[in-house]
Enzyme design. Structure first.
Site, PDB file in Angstrom:
ATOM      1  N   LYS A  42     -56.164   1.054 -32.093  1.00 24.57           N
ATOM      2  CA  LYS A  42     -57.490   0.504 -32.439  1.00 24.57           C
ATOM      3  C   LYS A  42     -58.565   1.455 -31.906  1.00 24.57           C
ATOM      4  CE  LYS A  42     -55.416  -4.019 -32.106  1.00 24.57           C
ATOM      5  NZ  LYS A  42     -55.602  -5.398 -32.470  1.00 24.57           N
ATOM      6  N   SER A  75     -49.004  -9.409 -31.095  1.00 20.92           N
ATOM      7  CA  SER A  75     -48.613  -9.654 -29.698  1.00 20.92           C
ATOM      8  C   SER A  75     -47.151  -9.328 -29.417  1.00 20.92           C
ATOM      9  CB  SER A  75     -48.953 -11.089 -29.278  1.00 20.92           C
ATOM     10  OG  SER A  75     -50.351 -11.305 -29.389  1.00 20.92           O
ATOM     11  N   ASN A  80     -50.723   0.923 -32.654  1.00 24.22           N
ATOM     12  CA  ASN A  80     -52.070   0.918 -33.233  1.00 24.22           C
ATOM     13  C   ASN A  80     -53.061   0.861 -32.070  1.00 24.22           C
ATOM     14  OD1 ASN A  80     -54.432   0.517 -34.651  1.00 24.22           O
ATOM     15  ND2 ASN A  80     -54.045  -1.647 -35.049  1.00 24.22           N
ATOM     16  N   HIS A 134     -55.682  -3.620 -42.283  1.00 21.27           N
ATOM     17  CA  HIS A 134     -55.517  -4.370 -41.025  1.00 21.27           C
ATOM     18  C   HIS A 134     -56.476  -5.558 -41.051  1.00 21.27           C
ATOM     19  CE1 HIS A 134     -55.585  -5.363 -36.762  1.00 21.27           C
ATOM     20  NE2 HIS A 134     -54.469  -4.683 -36.651  1.00 21.27           N
ATOM     21  N   GLU A 189     -48.434  -9.246 -40.202  1.00 19.52           N
ATOM     22  CA  GLU A 189     -49.181  -9.495 -38.971  1.00 19.52           C
ATOM     23  C   GLU A 189     -49.964 -10.801 -39.108  1.00 19.52           C
ATOM     24  OE1 GLU A 189     -49.976  -5.695 -36.639  1.00 19.52           O
ATOM     25  OE2 GLU A 189     -51.582  -5.852 -38.095  1.00 19.52           O
ATOM     26  N   GLU A 225     -58.378  -6.716 -38.948  1.00 16.96           N
ATOM     27  CA  GLU A 225     -59.706  -6.451 -38.369  1.00 16.96           C
ATOM     28  C   GLU A 225     -60.607  -5.743 -39.383  1.00 16.96           C
ATOM     29  OE1 GLU A 225     -58.252  -4.534 -34.828  1.00 16.96           O
ATOM     30  OE2 GLU A 225     -57.413  -6.449 -34.180  1.00 16.96           O
ATOM     31  N   GLY A 261     -53.551  -9.859 -30.987  1.00 19.95           N
ATOM     32  CA  GLY A 261     -54.395  -9.779 -29.801  1.00 19.95           C
ATOM     33  C   GLY A 261     -54.579 -11.099 -29.083  1.00 19.95           C
TER      34      GLY A 261
HETATM   35  C1  PEP Z   1     -52.395  -4.878 -34.227  1.00 17.05           C
HETATM   36  O1  PEP Z   1     -53.495  -4.490 -33.892  1.00 17.05           O
HETATM   37  O2  PEP Z   1     -51.915  -4.503 -35.290  1.00 17.05           O
HETATM   38  C2  PEP Z   1     -51.665  -5.765 -33.322  1.00 17.05           C
HETATM   39  C3  PEP Z   1     -50.511  -6.247 -33.714  1.00 17.05           C
HETATM   40  O3  PEP Z   1     -52.249  -6.037 -32.115  1.00 17.05           O
HETATM   41  P1  PEP Z   1     -51.551  -6.780 -30.859  1.00 17.05           P
HETATM   42  O4  PEP Z   1     -50.199  -6.175 -30.688  1.00 17.05           O
HETATM   43  O5  PEP Z   1     -52.459  -6.484 -29.711  1.00 17.05           O
HETATM   44  O6  PEP Z   1     -51.479  -8.226 -31.197  1.00 17.05           O
END
Ligand code: PEP
Length: 255
Positions: A12, A217, A10, A100, A172, A102, A178
């Site tokens: 972003k 992460s 992803n 997501h 998630e 975000e 992040g």
């Molecule tokens: C994500 O944006 O779905 C995500 C898991 O980000 P990160 O791997 O940076 O935590």
């Protein structure tokens, strides 16, 4: 039923269409060809990158798939700024990320909106990657399992077993996205097992084939341990997907 793992990057709001070419080429030319039989790879990219990636994937016959990070709940019409499922399908997208954290946080996406977007994706022939996950407060209160199953139930409400078979779930935990804090393999597996049981209840004949990804992460150092869990069928990768070399290590761990 054996599930082929899916590693979805992803991006972003990172990597413009020129940078996208470099990143995907570097990855695709470095990955040993036999890995593609063991793992599905997808790039979830900004809208402005999709046409470029389509040209690259088709031109070089790359065995990667791609998709968008959002979709309109509407089919077409006066919805300035929106992109429809039909438009994404026409660009060769296979997947679309929906709900997501975000988008839930910064764009006020409710469970009801997520549900409508899941329906829009399926109607266009796209596989929705439905994101769910609890905040640190919800986990601290011991309510994370109920919270996540509620999110999944709302997103998938009323779908037929055949429709469910096309869906992908991404667990998630918001506190892990992040932040560099990853759920432990046991923490993640506990949620994934519960979601598998929930899917089994909703679509018994397909539940064993529905992929449940972990996101938060995940990186080259922790991927193997997470992916070794029986109900973790891949990863939705943010930060670590931006560098082809790191993404490659995660894909290799899945393969
Ligand atoms: C994500 O944006 O779905 C995500 C898991 O980000 P990160 O791997 O940076 O935590």
């Amino acid at each position: 039923m054996a599930r082929t793992p899916l590693i979805a990057g992803n991006w972003k709001m990172n990597l413009d269409h020129v940078e996208a070419i470099g990143s995907v080429q570097k990855f695709a030319f470095s990955l040993p060809k036999d890995y593609y039989e063991k793992v599905d790879v997808a790039y979830m990219v900004p809208f402005t990158d999709i046409r470029t990636i389509q040209t690259l994937v088709e031109g070089d016959k790359l065995q990667v798939t791609y998709g968008a990070q959002d979709i309109s709940k509407h089919e077409s019409g006066a919805f300035t700024g929106e992109v429809s499922g039909k438009m994404l399908a026409k660009l060769g997208c296979s997947y679309v990320v929906i709900g997501h954290s975000e988008r839930r946080e910064h764009h006020a996406e409710t469970d009801a909106v997520v549900h409508l977007k899941v329906k829009a994706a399926l109607a266009a022939g796209l596989a929705p990657i439905v994101c769910v996950g609890e905040s640190s407060e919800t986990r601290a209160a011991g309510e994370h399992l109920a919270f996540v199953t509620r999110q999944v139930a709302a997103a998938l409400e009323g779908l037929s077993a055949e429709e469910l078979a096309h869906a992908v779930i991404a667990y998630e935990p918001v506190w892990a996205i992040g932040t560099g804090k990853t759920a432990t393999p046991d923490q993640a597996q506990a949620v994934h097992a519960l979601l598998r049981a929930q899917l089994h209840h909703a679509a018994s004949e397909h539940a064993a084939g529905i992929r449940i990804l972990y996101g938060g992460s995940m990186n080259a150092a922790n991927a193997a341990e997470l992916l070794a869990q029986p109900d973790i069928d891949g990863g939705l990768i943010g930060g670590a997907a931006l560098k082809a070399a790191d993404f490659l290590k995660i894909v290799a761990a899945a393969a």
